[in-house]
Design a protein around this motif. Structure first.
Motif, PDB file in Angstrom:
ATOM      1  N   GLY A  46      37.595  36.036  51.463  1.00 25.93           N
ATOM      2  CA  GLY A  46      38.904  35.742  50.893  1.00 25.93           C
ATOM      3  C   GLY A  46      39.242  34.267  51.061  1.00 25.93           C
ATOM      4  O   GLY A  46      38.799  33.629  52.005  1.00 25.93           O
TER       5      GLY A  46
ATOM      6  N   GLU B 263      44.854  34.156  51.365  1.00 31.87           N
ATOM      7  CA  GLU B 263      44.840  35.620  51.447  1.00 31.87           C
ATOM      8  C   GLU B 263      45.076  36.132  52.868  1.00 31.87           C
ATOM      9  O   GLU B 263      45.176  37.328  53.087  1.00 31.87           O
ATOM     10  CB  GLU B 263      43.507  36.158  50.918  1.00 31.87           C
ATOM     11  CG  GLU B 263      43.285  35.834  49.453  1.00 31.87           C
ATOM     12  CD  GLU B 263      41.901  36.249  48.983  1.00 31.87           C
ATOM     13  OE1 GLU B 263      41.323  37.176  49.568  1.00 31.87           O
ATOM     14  OE2 GLU B 263      41.403  35.638  48.016  1.00 31.87           O
TER      15      GLU B 263
ATOM     16  N   LEU C 295      46.170  39.593  50.594  1.00 35.46           N
ATOM     17  CA  LEU C 295      45.044  40.294  49.979  1.00 35.46           C
ATOM     18  C   LEU C 295      43.954  40.657  50.980  1.00 35.46           C
ATOM     19  O   LEU C 295      43.280  41.661  50.833  1.00 35.46           O
ATOM     20  CB  LEU C 295      44.418  39.425  48.882  1.00 35.46           C
ATOM     21  CG  LEU C 295      45.144  39.347  47.548  1.00 35.46           C
ATOM     22  CD1 LEU C 295      44.356  38.450  46.600  1.00 35.46           C
ATOM     23  CD2 LEU C 295      45.324  40.720  46.930  1.00 35.46           C
ATOM     24  N   SER C 296      43.765  39.796  51.996  1.00 31.24           N
ATOM     25  CA  SER C 296      42.602  39.981  52.855  1.00 31.24           C
ATOM     26  C   SER C 296      42.926  40.322  54.292  1.00 31.24           C
ATOM     27  O   SER C 296      42.256  41.130  54.907  1.00 31.24           O
ATOM     28  CB  SER C 296      41.746  38.707  52.871  1.00 31.24           C
ATOM     29  OG  SER C 296      40.959  38.652  51.727  1.00 31.24           O
TER      30      SER C 296
ATOM     31  N   ALA D 283      43.709  43.701  45.829  1.00 34.96           N
ATOM     32  CA  ALA D 283      42.455  43.939  46.552  1.00 34.96           C
ATOM     33  C   ALA D 283      42.457  45.351  47.102  1.00 34.96           C
ATOM     34  O   ALA D 283      43.496  45.862  47.519  1.00 34.96           O
ATOM     35  CB  ALA D 283      42.289  42.942  47.686  1.00 34.96           C
TER      36      ALA D 283
ATOM     37  N   LYS E 137      35.124  45.207  49.677  1.00 30.41           N
ATOM     38  CA  LYS E 137      36.450  44.796  49.204  1.00 30.41           C
ATOM     39  C   LYS E 137      36.344  44.471  47.726  1.00 30.41           C
ATOM     40  O   LYS E 137      35.466  43.727  47.318  1.00 30.41           O
ATOM     41  CB  LYS E 137      36.913  43.567  49.993  1.00 30.41           C
ATOM     42  CG  LYS E 137      38.213  42.971  49.514  1.00 30.41           C
ATOM     43  CD  LYS E 137      38.874  42.079  50.571  1.00 30.41           C
ATOM     44  CE  LYS E 137      38.036  40.899  50.987  1.00 30.41           C
ATOM     45  NZ  LYS E 137      38.743  40.050  51.974  1.00 30.41           N
TER      46      LYS E 137
ATOM     47  N   TYR F 288      38.210  42.986  44.363  1.00 28.74           N
ATOM     48  CA  TYR F 288      39.333  42.190  43.856  1.00 28.74           C
ATOM     49  C   TYR F 288      39.554  42.514  42.388  1.00 28.74           C
ATOM     50  O   TYR F 288      38.603  42.577  41.610  1.00 28.74           O
ATOM     51  CB  TYR F 288      39.024  40.699  43.963  1.00 28.74           C
ATOM     52  CG  TYR F 288      39.062  40.141  45.365  1.00 28.74           C
ATOM     53  CD1 TYR F 288      40.280  39.805  45.954  1.00 28.74           C
ATOM     54  CD2 TYR F 288      37.897  39.923  46.073  1.00 28.74           C
ATOM     55  CE1 TYR F 288      40.320  39.263  47.230  1.00 28.74           C
ATOM     56  CE2 TYR F 288      37.926  39.388  47.357  1.00 28.74           C
ATOM     57  CZ  TYR F 288      39.143  39.058  47.923  1.00 28.74           C
ATOM     58  OH  TYR F 288      39.194  38.523  49.175  1.00 28.74           O
TER      59      TYR F 288
ATOM     60  N   THR G  17      29.565  37.771  48.577  1.00 27.63           N
ATOM     61  CA  THR G  17      30.811  37.775  47.806  1.00 27.63           C
ATOM     62  C   THR G  17      30.696  36.908  46.560  1.00 27.63           C
ATOM     63  O   THR G  17      30.042  35.864  46.557  1.00 27.63           O
ATOM     64  CB  THR G  17      32.009  37.308  48.654  1.00 27.63           C
ATOM     65  OG1 THR G  17      33.202  37.413  47.881  1.00 27.63           O
ATOM     66  CG2 THR G  17      31.865  35.870  49.128  1.00 27.63           C
TER      67      THR G  17
ATOM     68  N   ARG H  18      33.338  35.882  42.992  1.00 30.49           N
ATOM     69  CA  ARG H  18      34.639  36.095  42.370  1.00 30.49           C
ATOM     70  C   ARG H  18      34.797  35.193  41.158  1.00 30.49           C
ATOM     71  O   ARG H  18      34.133  34.158  41.039  1.00 30.49           O
ATOM     72  CB  ARG H  18      35.757  35.829  43.376  1.00 30.49           C
ATOM     73  CG  ARG H  18      35.722  34.414  43.955  1.00 30.49           C
ATOM     74  CD  ARG H  18      37.000  34.084  44.699  1.00 30.49           C
ATOM     75  NE  ARG H  18      37.285  35.028  45.757  1.00 30.49           N
ATOM     76  CZ  ARG H  18      38.493  35.212  46.260  1.00 30.49           C
ATOM     77  NH1 ARG H  18      39.516  34.528  45.809  1.00 30.49           N
ATOM     78  NH2 ARG H  18      38.690  36.078  47.219  1.00 30.49           N
TER      79      ARG H  18
END
Lengths: 715, 224
Positions: free
Chosen positions: A164, A168, A218-219, A502, A525, A527, A576, A578
């Motif tokens: 994140g 976040e 979010l995280s 999330a 996780k 998003y 990860t 994004r």
């Protein structure tokens, strides 16, 4: 007459003779069957009884007749009451005592959370661990960065959790959101937390799946609980290589007040230690703080605190359009923060928490442009907790926030861009935590949120389950959905339709035996609805971004293996990608590294009253974007390594308790580099010129003398 | 006849109540002589059990619970010396609950408040780094209050001296700091006359020993 007396006399004799009973037997642990040595077994209301011997056996006589209550007690076991008819001369009994369920035998919901507390037993960290981690120089985020689930991002100083971005992770003090928990800093210069770890008695650092009590992150949620009443009246003086401070605490019977002031100035330090940065005016700051506590009645506590900070700096910094060219850049920051909270245990079944907070932050950044920015946050929160019985806790609450963001950007004297944003947020939550039995706990929560700026309602579920699989081991899992509005500086040109979202899935295993803890946590996780825009057209924005983060976090702490030593090891594996902000496609973000490893060691040298600490950190290469290539975020930084050292020497100066503290980062002098910064536009050859991002200095040395002038041990 | 019966009943009652209080004192004296001999964990456990039994039977007497608290403090010390901090804390908790019971049975007095100060000291042993800052001032406050309540009570001085003796010099402890308190305690012990045979009188032997050790250490330090 005589007969009467004789009768009375003899009848009492007869009773005495008849009542003599010998009790004998054995006391055992109901579970293990082991003999209990030293248990107390006796007839209630008499002195008749005995302690069990080395084999758990007992024998004693009693004059009590008929029905007797026999009590058996032993430390750590439930006291047993047996109603027994005493009829025969000898009575043989076998007693099974049931061990009390201690806090340590109960299952605990651990998925996603690292907790530091002195009050709870089943926690992995103590508040002092956070203050004393080498390399962190008493910075909360610095210390938490040695835990798994975090990514080391050397040029930032903020917490990055499980793929994140820094925004976040949100910080809460006594349940209230803090808008600006870090000091203001220019890009590439690491920020520090504004709040000292010594202000808090409890820290709950969640790397995911946290309670419905908290939202807008979010995280990760970093939940800090402030200290209660001060222990005693004390005056403290600090003299540091970078400044000094003075504080005084006064304790009354039911209240306490602490006032302190600090001044830091890096100028003398910078003149001694070579810097990679050319400073025109090194960082200096003033700060003041007041902390008030008042006990109200027997079960109420009022906490209030306020702080003021003002800092400024001027340095030579790459020009945005021409990065080889350095221009003076100045940053001035004023920050005010105040909060007040009241909690009261109303009765055995209900408790109440209420809080208010106000924060204000002003930044003025001037180079060949001017940027003036203020942000303020006003909020209120109310929570009630209901305890219908020992197994169930139900929390209900609501919160409300109002934020105002004002920015004025002047690229030159004639042009000015103004942004004024108002944002309201309200939320209500309810959460029930139930211990179905000592081995199984479940927490189910729901949170409803309204994002005023986006005009969007959301309802988010949260769930955690924990199961104790053995005497020392347990499994937990957590699921939750989290919403967050993009940061204000991303909303200058317009707001997207929805908040970012999330979803966390976490599976945790923890093994705790005495002073050893091992834990492993796997997570996924997802998003959704991340805000994206075209790189050069930030006003064309929508919620089409997405991403994922998955990985494995390992943690091992051992306070037994080495005498007077204590260490922990953390490893995080992260995968990860994004697509958000100006990303043209799904890509690894610049703050994510695949492997992160930390080793923290602390050792107490009793003979010289000194505690030493070493922290080693490793982070594998991170991505950076080279605009001269076609592929986005394809560049790779060097791997990061650091070995930091600290030592505190406890002594007595002028009869006052004194700590001499010193620390140094990057002891071996590893080369640390954080990628490149590129010009905003290409030069005449069509190339974007680059400048390397590196730490402001190879090492940071710190020396401080902390004197506590307190109550003396005298009459 | 009626009067005589009443008279007999009265006598029987007075005998039984007299017998009961004599039985109580005998039992307490027996337990106290056992306590004096006790040095090891098991012995303190045994005598603590005796006090627990007496305390459960004599629901208005505070001394049994008070001594039960004291025995648990001694057990906490032996557990701490063996490095079993969990057991140490369990005994501290037990000492506190026994003291709470004693406090319910009688109006507060110097001995009870001094014992509270002692238990607070115990909290520091179990985790000095964490509990020191919280319990050191609490213990000091309790012991000072115990002195205020009865200046002739030697135990608060003794407990202050003992605590300082074992506190590192950097936190304001050590033999030098402990000496005046141990001396005060010694004088108070000399002049102390317990209210009764079962009234608190512990601490003198240990105080004498600590005083000797403190003086020796200071002499040795002077010679250097």
């Amino acid at each position: 007459m005589r007969t009467l007396l004789t009768t009375l006399f003899f009848s009492s004799m007869i009773i005495a003779v008849q009542a003599q009973t010998t009790l004998t037997g054995l006391v055992k642990d109901s579970k293990t069957g082991e003999a209990i040595i030293g248990a107390n077994i006796f007839v209630k209301g008499t002195y008749d009884g005995a302690s069990t011997d080395i084999d758990g056996d007992f024998v004693f006589n009693t004059f009590k007749k008929d029905t007797a209550i026999i009590l058996i007690s032993y430390l750590g076991y439930e006291t047993q009451e047996i109603t027994q008819l005493l009829h025969s001369d000898t009575l043989n009994m076998e007693i099974h005592l049931v061990a009390q369920i201690s806090e340590l035998d109960m299952v605990v919901i651990t998925a996603g959370a690292f907790e530091a507390s002195d009050e709870k037993k089943a926690v992995i960290l103590r508040p002092l661990d956070i203050a004393m981690t080498a390399g962190a120089t008493a910075d909360i985020a610095g210390a938490l960065n040695t835990l798994p689930g975090t990514q080391t991002v050397g040029e930032e100083g903020r917490l990055f959790v499980r793929g994140g971005d820094a925004y976040e992770t949100r910080t809460f003090i006594d349940g209230l959101l803090v808008q600006k928990p870090y000091s203001s800093s220019v890009p590439d210069l690491p920020a520090r937390g504004r709040f000292s770890p010594f202000l808090f008695k409890g820290t709950m650092f969640s790397t995911g799946g946290y309670s419905a009590e908290y939202g807008r992150a979010l995280s990760s949620a970093l939940v800090l609980e402030t200290q209660g009443l001060a222990n005693e009246s004390i005056t403290s003086i600090s003299l540091m290589s970078i400044g000094g401070g003075l504080g005084h605490t006064k304790r009354w019977d039911k209240s306490s007040l602490s006032v302190s002031a600090d001044y830091t100035n890096l100028k003398p330090y910078i003149s001694l230690v070579p810097q990679n940065i050319e400073w025109e005016k090194p960082v200096s700051s003033y700060s003041g703080q007041a902390v008030f506590r008042q006990e109200i009645g027997t079960n109420g506590m009022l906490k209030a605190q306020a702080s003021v900070q003002s800092s400024g700096m001027t340095m030579l910094y790459p020009d945005m359009n021409q990065v080889e060219e350095l221009l003076p850049l100045s940053l001035d920051n004023d920050n005010y923060y105040a909060n007040a909270s009241y909690s009261e245990i109303l009765n055995e079944k209900w408790s109440l928490d209420a809080g208010f907070a106000y924060g204000y932050d002003k930044e003025d950044i001037i180079q060949d442009f001017e940027l003036h920015r203020t942000i303020d946050l006003l909020q209120g929160r109310l929570k009630t907790t209901y305890y219908p019985n020992d197994q169930i806790t139900i929390k209900m609450g609501s919160e409300w926030m109002r934020e105002q963001f004002d920015e004025s950007y002047r690229p030159d004297e004639d042009t000015s861009f103004e942004t004024n944003l108002k944002s309201n947020y309200s939320a209500a939550f309810a959460e029930a935590e139930a211990y179905l039995n000592p081995k199984l706990a479940i927490r189910l929560g729901v949170r409803g949120e309204y994002f005023g700026l986006l005009k969007e309602w959301d309802v988010t579920p949260r769930l955690s389950v924990a199961y104790k699989s053995g005497t020392f081991s347990q499994f937990s899992l957590a699921f939750g959905q989290f919403y967050q509005q993009p940061e204000f500086d991303a909303l200058r040109y317009g707001a997207p339709e929805k908040p970012e979202k999330a979803t966390h899935y976490i599976l945790n295993y923890q093994y705790t035996r005495k002073k050893r803890v091992f834990r492993a946590e796997a997570y996924y996780k997802q998003y959704q609805d991340l805000m994206t825009y075209e790189a050069d057209q930030p006003w064309i924005l929508d919620n089409s971004g997405e991403g994922y983060a998955k990985g494995l976090d390992l943690f091992y702490r051992d306070q037994e293996l080495i005498r007077n030593g204590d260490f922990w090891l953390s490893y995080s594996l992260l995968d990860t990608k994004r697509e958000y902000r100006d990303f043209p496609e799904l890509a690894a973000p610049t703050f994510a590294s695949k492997h992160n490893f930390s080793a923290v060691y602390k050792h107490w040298l009793g003979k010289i009253n000194t505690s030493i600490g070493l922290t080693y950190s490793y982070a594998s290469p991170r991505a950076y974007n080279d605009p001269n290539t076609d592929v986005f975020n394809e560049g790779e930084t060097a791997a990061y390594q650091d070995l930091s050292f600290n030592a505190s020497y406890l002594t007595n100066l002028f009869g006052q308790f004194t700590v001499l503290y010193c620390s140094v980062t990057n002891l071996p002098g590893f080369d640390q580099s954080f990628g490149y910064r590129y010009s905003a536009s290409p030069d005449e050859n069509g190339l974007y010129t680059a400048s390397q991002i590196e730490p402001p200095a190879k090492r940071f040395f710190f020396v401080g003398l902390f004197i506590s002038i307190g109550q003396k041990f005298e009459n | 006849m009626k009067q005589l019966t009443l008279f007999i009943i009265a006598i029987v009652f007075s005998i039984s109540s007299f017998a009961q209080s004599e039985q109580y004192i005998n039992a307490m004296e027996g337990a106290l002589s056992q306590m004096k001999e006790a040095e090891e964990y098991a012995a303190f456990k045994q005598v603590s059990n005796v006090f627990e039994r007496i305390g459960m039977a004599e629901t208005t007497e505070w001394l049994p619970s008070y001594y039960q608290a004291y025995c648990n403090m001694n057990m906490a010390i032996t557990q701490m010396q063996e490095g079993d901090m969990e057991a140490c804390v369990a005994h501290l908790d037990k000492a506190q609950s026994a003291l709470d019971q004693a406090n319910e049975r009688v109006e507060s007095n110097s001995e009870l408040v001094a014992m509270q100060g002692y238990i607070y000291q115990g909290r520091i042993w179990s985790d000095p780094q964490v509990n020191g800052p919280v319990y050191a001032p609490k213990s000091m406050q309790a012991l000072q209050q115990a002195i205020q309540m009865d200046e002739a009570n030697p135990r608060p001085y003794h407990l202050m001296g003992q605590n300082l003796y074992f506190t590192p010099a950097m936190w304001g402890g050590g033999p030098q700091a402990a000496l005046p308190h141990l001396e005060k305690a010694a004088t108070a012990f000399e002049n102390f006359e317990p209210v009764s045979s079962i009234y608190p009188s512990w601490g003198e032997a240990f105080n004498t020993r600590l005083l000797e050790q403190a003086r020796k250490k200071l002499e040795a330090a002077e010679k250097e």
